[in-house]
Enzyme design. Structure first.
Site, PDB file in Angstrom:
ATOM      1  N   GLY A  23     -18.206  13.237  52.178  1.00 32.13           N
ATOM      2  CA  GLY A  23     -17.893  14.653  52.338  1.00 32.13           C
ATOM      3  C   GLY A  23     -18.895  15.338  53.249  1.00 32.13           C
ATOM      4  O   GLY A  23     -19.564  14.699  54.064  1.00 32.13           O
ATOM      5  N   PHE A  24     -19.031  16.649  53.085  1.00 33.23           N
ATOM      6  CA  PHE A  24     -19.897  17.406  53.985  1.00 33.23           C
ATOM      7  C   PHE A  24     -21.353  16.968  53.884  1.00 33.23           C
ATOM      8  O   PHE A  24     -22.010  16.724  54.899  1.00 33.23           O
ATOM      9  CB  PHE A  24     -19.772  18.904  53.693  1.00 33.23           C
ATOM     10  CG  PHE A  24     -18.463  19.499  54.107  1.00 33.23           C
ATOM     11  CD1 PHE A  24     -18.104  19.558  55.444  1.00 33.23           C
ATOM     12  CD2 PHE A  24     -17.578  19.992  53.169  1.00 33.23           C
ATOM     13  CE1 PHE A  24     -16.891  20.095  55.841  1.00 33.23           C
ATOM     14  CE2 PHE A  24     -16.360  20.530  53.545  1.00 33.23           C
ATOM     15  CZ  PHE A  24     -16.008  20.584  54.881  1.00 33.23           C
ATOM     16  N   ASP A  27     -22.012  19.424  45.796  1.00 33.01           N
ATOM     17  CA  ASP A  27     -21.566  19.936  44.501  1.00 33.01           C
ATOM     18  C   ASP A  27     -22.129  19.163  43.313  1.00 33.01           C
ATOM     19  O   ASP A  27     -22.056  19.643  42.180  1.00 33.01           O
ATOM     20  CB  ASP A  27     -20.038  19.906  44.428  1.00 33.01           C
ATOM     21  CG  ASP A  27     -19.393  20.947  45.324  1.00 33.01           C
ATOM     22  OD1 ASP A  27     -20.091  21.888  45.727  1.00 33.01           O
ATOM     23  OD2 ASP A  27     -18.187  20.816  45.622  1.00 33.01           O
ATOM     24  N   ALA A  72     -19.157  24.551  51.384  1.00 36.03           N
ATOM     25  CA  ALA A  72     -19.347  23.582  52.465  1.00 36.03           C
ATOM     26  C   ALA A  72     -20.630  23.808  53.261  1.00 36.03           C
ATOM     27  O   ALA A  72     -21.356  22.838  53.540  1.00 36.03           O
ATOM     28  CB  ALA A  72     -18.124  23.596  53.388  1.00 36.03           C
ATOM     29  N   VAL A 122     -18.439   3.299  43.475  1.00 41.30           N
ATOM     30  CA  VAL A 122     -19.702   2.975  42.818  1.00 41.30           C
ATOM     31  C   VAL A 122     -19.471   3.041  41.309  1.00 41.30           C
ATOM     32  O   VAL A 122     -19.110   4.097  40.774  1.00 41.30           O
ATOM     33  CB  VAL A 122     -20.821   3.941  43.237  1.00 41.30           C
ATOM     34  CG1 VAL A 122     -22.095   3.652  42.443  1.00 41.30           C
ATOM     35  CG2 VAL A 122     -21.083   3.826  44.728  1.00 41.30           C
ATOM     36  N   GLU A 167      -6.215  32.271  48.196  1.00 42.81           N
ATOM     37  CA  GLU A 167      -5.534  31.741  49.381  1.00 42.81           C
ATOM     38  C   GLU A 167      -4.189  31.115  49.026  1.00 42.81           C
ATOM     39  O   GLU A 167      -3.200  31.299  49.738  1.00 42.81           O
ATOM     40  CB  GLU A 167      -6.454  30.738  50.077  1.00 42.81           C
ATOM     41  CG  GLU A 167      -7.652  31.424  50.732  1.00 42.81           C
ATOM     42  CD  GLU A 167      -8.773  30.466  51.123  1.00 42.81           C
ATOM     43  OE1 GLU A 167      -9.704  30.913  51.825  1.00 42.81           O
ATOM     44  OE2 GLU A 167      -8.727  29.287  50.727  1.00 42.81           O
ATOM     45  N   GLY A 188     -20.596   8.948  49.320  1.00 47.10           N
ATOM     46  CA  GLY A 188     -19.815  10.163  49.503  1.00 47.10           C
ATOM     47  C   GLY A 188     -19.711  10.540  50.965  1.00 47.10           C
ATOM     48  O   GLY A 188     -20.724  10.791  51.619  1.00 47.10           O
TER      49      GLY A 188
END
Length: 414
Positions: free
Chosen positions: A5-6, A295, A311, A71, A166, A3
């Site tokens: 991501g963050f 997450d 995040a 994976v 948003e 992963g």
């Protein structure tokens, strides 16, 4: 590390000088700044503005190999991963494993809704949604039946969290400002943008007073805010809110998330959202060399509340995993993970936002500037910051949006 991501990226970067060999596996080739994904969906930014290639980010970190692969299986006991690559399958052994593959959309058992109410988690999602939103106005322009035209100009945003708020606020601005004077048969400002939240208020994670201010700011932008009534059904023609069917050709899902299915490969009990309950050091119960962050993980804080799926939490988890691995290499222990809450931010539209920093709470123009500066600061790369600042400056002074080109799909043809 699985992963990019963050959580995954921050863990990799925190191990820059460590005596380890890192393989970073991700299905894509880029790191995505997800908090601004809605800006791509609403044509304010282009995809490269909020994403950067992982190889470029890590080009100077010599202890990292980046693999673009999926994976397929994890053997926790044998400490191996099965990678599904373009060239076939490959087995990858590990000493330590971090799973940080994030989350996907959750329709609460109504998976058939996905075809009519797409969510927003990836760049592909954002580009598909942008096409869908812009095409709605084009279809309305060429429609001669008044009822059908109204359906094309009806937008339903389901979910009153930050993403839904948003999206709704930005879409209302596009209809009332950006598109003015560009159509001959329709008035874009008559578009109906409705934000639907099943709970009692929008932005439920914010204090009640800020939630109410957010609602009022949305309504000033022209957004209809519906709370307290869940959506019962979604079709290609609209949605059912309570007992009322609302014709709408464009519906967006922002109501729930489910953890990446990769957690199922670990063979441990998961929570109802598919997340992996982890130990205080972020390891998987029974597997001290396997970490889960972001997450995909669930962990209760000292106050009894779970670490939020945001995040900043993912970044802190990634750094903690790197710290834990460094400690293991030295044969020492570290303190349990502790999440530091720096506050909540949500933008609603032009010069409108809400900020909760605990002791400090504010809304309106000051909150909007704070939100803007915070997001610019956390973007990766000078180029990204410069381009985003330029696009936001142009949008502020002209109400124009820089990425309103409709791409892809046969549905662009007459």
């Amino acid at each position: 590390m699985v992963g990019g991501g963050f959580a995954g990226l921050w863990a990799v970067r925190a191990l820059k000088s460590a005596p380890v060999r890192i393989t970073l596996v991700d299905r894509g080739n880029h790191h995505l700044f997800q908090p601004l994904l809605y800006q791509v969906a609403t044509a304010g930014l282009s995809a490269p503005d909020i994403a950067a290639p992982l190889r470029q980010i890590l080009r100077r970190q010599k202890n990292v190999v980046v693999r673009m692969a999926t994976v397929s299986t994890i053997d926790a006991d044998a400490k191996t991963l099965e990678l599904d690559c373009d060239g076939g399958n490959e087995t990858l052994a590990f000493d330590y494993l971090l799973l940080a593959t994030g989350a996907t959309h959750a329709y609460f058992g109504n998976e058939r809704w996905a075809a009519h109410a797409p969510g927003l988690k990836t760049l592909d999602d954002a580009l598909d949604l942008r096409r869908k939103l812009l095409l709605a106005f084009e279809r309305a322009e060429s429609e001669t039946d008044p009822d059908a035209r109204d359906a094309w100009l009806s937008f339903g945003i389901i979910g009153g969290g930050p993403t839904g708020v948003e999206l709704a606020g930005t879409l209302a601005e596009i209809a009332r400002h950006t598109l003015q004077g560009e159509f001959r048969n329709i008035d874009p400002s008559r578009a109906r943008v409705r934000l639907i939240e099943a709970g009692p208020r929008v932005l439920a994670s914010f204090p009640e007073d800020l939630s109410e201010k957010a609602r009022k700011q949305l309504e000033r932008l022209g957004v209809e805010v519906s709370t307290g009534t869940p959506v019962k059904d979604i079709t290609a023609d609209g949605y059912r809110l309570g007992e009322t069917f609302v014709p709408a050709k464009t519906i967006v899902w922002a109501a729930g998330v489910s953890a990446s299915p990769l957690g199922e490969c670990l063979g441990v009990p998961l929570d109802k959202a598919g997340r992996v309950p982890v130990e205080p050091d972020l390891t998987v119960p029974g597997h001290p060399d396997i970490f889960v962050a972001g997450d995909l993980a669930t962990l209760k804080q000292a106050n009894g509340k779970p670490v939020p799926g945001v995040a900043p939490a993912a970044k802190q988890m990634g750094k903690h995993v790197a710290k834990a691995i460094r400690a293991r290499l030295k044969g020492v222990g570290i303190a349990p993970f502790r999440y530091r809450d720096f506050g909540n931010l949500a933008t609603i539209g032009r010069m409108a936002a809400v900020v909760d920093l605990g002791a400090w709470k504010f809304s309106g123009i000051v909150a909007w500037w704070f939100w803007l500066l915070a997001h610019l600061f956390f973007l990766i790369g000078f180029r990204n910051r410069s381009v985003v600042l330029l696009n936001w400056s142009v949008a502020y002074w002209t109400h124009q949006r820089a990425a309103r080109i409709i791409l892809g799909g046969d549905d662009t043809r007459c």
